[in-house]
Design a protein around this motif. Structure first.
Motif, mmCIF file in Angstrom:
data_model
loop_
_atom_site.group_PDB
_atom_site.id
_atom_site.type_symbol
_atom_site.label_atom_id
_atom_site.label_comp_id
_atom_site.label_asym_id
_atom_site.label_seq_id
_atom_site.Cartn_x
_atom_site.Cartn_y
_atom_site.Cartn_z
ATOM 1 N N THR A 14 73.217 54.955 109.731
ATOM 2 C CA THR A 14 74.427 54.145 109.869
ATOM 3 C C THR A 14 75.485 54.582 108.859
ATOM 4 O OG1 THR A 14 73.119 52.289 110.648
ATOM 5 C CG2 THR A 14 75.327 51.781 109.846
ATOM 6 N N ASP A 15 75.056 54.859 107.634
ATOM 7 C CA ASP A 15 76.009 55.283 106.600
ATOM 8 C C ASP A 15 76.675 56.602 106.966
ATOM 9 O OD1 ASP A 15 75.650 53.091 104.882
ATOM 10 O OD2 ASP A 15 73.855 54.004 104.024
ATOM 11 N N LEU A 16 75.920 57.552 107.468
ATOM 12 C CA LEU A 16 76.507 58.833 107.858
ATOM 13 C C LEU A 16 77.420 58.663 109.063
ATOM 14 C CD1 LEU A 16 76.865 61.822 107.474
ATOM 15 C CD2 LEU A 16 74.753 62.197 108.767
ATOM 16 N N PHE A 17 77.045 57.790 109.993
ATOM 17 C CA PHE A 17 77.910 57.517 111.146
ATOM 18 C C PHE A 17 79.247 56.952 110.681
ATOM 19 C CE2 PHE A 17 79.607 54.555 114.278
ATOM 20 C CZ PHE A 17 79.772 55.402 115.359
ATOM 21 N N ARG A 18 79.204 55.980 109.776
ATOM 22 C CA ARG A 18 80.443 55.378 109.272
ATOM 23 C C ARG A 18 81.290 56.388 108.497
ATOM 24 N NH1 ARG A 18 77.628 49.719 107.619
ATOM 25 N NH2 ARG A 18 77.762 48.797 109.690
ATOM 26 N N LEU A 19 80.640 57.241 107.728
ATOM 27 C CA LEU A 19 81.363 58.274 106.995
ATOM 28 C C LEU A 19 82.045 59.241 107.952
ATOM 29 C CD1 LEU A 19 82.062 59.650 104.298
ATOM 30 C CD2 LEU A 19 79.898 60.883 104.496
ATOM 31 N N SER A 20 81.346 59.642 109.000
ATOM 32 C CA SER A 20 81.932 60.598 109.941
ATOM 33 C C SER A 20 83.080 59.981 110.736
ATOM 34 C CB SER A 20 80.866 61.171 110.880
ATOM 35 O OG SER A 20 80.306 60.170 111.689
ATOM 36 N N THR A 21 82.943 58.731 111.168
ATOM 37 C CA THR A 21 84.034 58.110 111.921
ATOM 38 C C THR A 21 85.255 57.859 111.031
ATOM 39 O OG1 THR A 21 83.081 55.898 111.635
ATOM 40 C CG2 THR A 21 82.552 57.069 113.684
ATOM 41 N N GLU A 22 85.007 57.522 109.777
ATOM 42 C CA GLU A 22 86.120 57.335 108.840
ATOM 43 C C GLU A 22 86.817 58.667 108.579
ATOM 44 O OE1 GLU A 22 88.759 55.289 106.206
ATOM 45 O OE2 GLU A 22 87.595 54.767 107.974
ATOM 46 N N SER A 23 86.052 59.737 108.458
ATOM 47 C CA SER A 23 86.627 61.070 108.263
ATOM 48 C C SER A 23 87.479 61.468 109.452
ATOM 49 C CB SER A 23 85.520 62.099 108.055
ATOM 50 O OG SER A 23 84.786 61.807 106.895
ATOM 51 N N LEU A 24 87.011 61.179 110.657
ATOM 52 C CA LEU A 24 87.780 61.489 111.862
ATOM 53 C C LEU A 24 89.066 60.667 111.916
ATOM 54 C CD1 LEU A 24 84.920 61.780 114.492
ATOM 55 C CD2 LEU A 24 86.352 63.641 113.621
ATOM 56 N N ARG A 25 88.982 59.410 111.517
ATOM 57 C CA ARG A 25 90.173 58.559 111.505
ATOM 58 C C ARG A 25 91.207 59.090 110.525
ATOM 59 N NH1 ARG A 25 92.653 54.835 108.617
ATOM 60 N NH2 ARG A 25 91.142 54.878 106.937
ATOM 61 N N LEU A 26 90.764 59.436 109.326
ATOM 62 C CA LEU A 26 91.691 59.956 108.315
ATOM 63 C C LEU A 26 92.309 61.275 108.754
ATOM 64 C CD1 LEU A 26 89.651 59.130 105.095
ATOM 65 C CD2 LEU A 26 91.756 58.023 105.888
ATOM 66 N N ARG A 27 91.514 62.159 109.348
ATOM 67 C CA ARG A 27 92.046 63.453 109.820
ATOM 68 C C ARG A 27 93.049 63.232 110.947
ATOM 69 N NH1 ARG A 27 93.480 68.436 108.397
ATOM 70 N NH2 ARG A 27 93.363 69.825 110.161
ATOM 71 N N SER A 28 92.760 62.304 111.850
ATOM 72 C CA SER A 28 93.686 62.014 112.946
ATOM 73 C C SER A 28 95.012 61.487 112.409
ATOM 74 C CB SER A 28 93.076 60.984 113.898
ATOM 75 O OG SER A 28 91.925 61.490 114.527
ATOM 76 N N ASN A 29 94.952 60.598 111.434
ATOM 77 C CA ASN A 29 96.181 60.070 110.836
ATOM 78 C C ASN A 29 96.950 61.141 110.072
ATOM 79 O OD1 ASN A 29 95.806 57.510 111.856
ATOM 80 N ND2 ASN A 29 94.769 56.751 110.034
#
Length: 68
Positions: A14-29
């Protein structure tokens, strides 16, 4: 997608999933384009600071923050 694209299924924490989705969100922004995991990895691998991020002390700092 190119003809040589392969599909993989990853079973991650779960922690790695949250880290990866947050990374994708930041890169998209940052780029104002919807990022994919592939585009995020490609951009990080091409970064001139990539070698600095592989230093043991940098990795230790990340591991102190991210539960493992």
């Amino acid at each position: 997608m190119s003809a040589d694209t392969r599909n993989y299924v990853l079973d991650i924490s779960t922690d790695l999933f949250r880290l990866s989705t947050e990374s994708l969100r930041l890169r998209s922004n940052e780029t104002l384009v919807y990022a994919t995991l592939e585009s995020l990895i490609d951009s990080r691998a091409a970064s001139s600071t990539y070698s600095d991020e592989l230093k043991p002390e940098t990795l230790r700092k990340h591991l102190r923050v991210v539960p493992t």
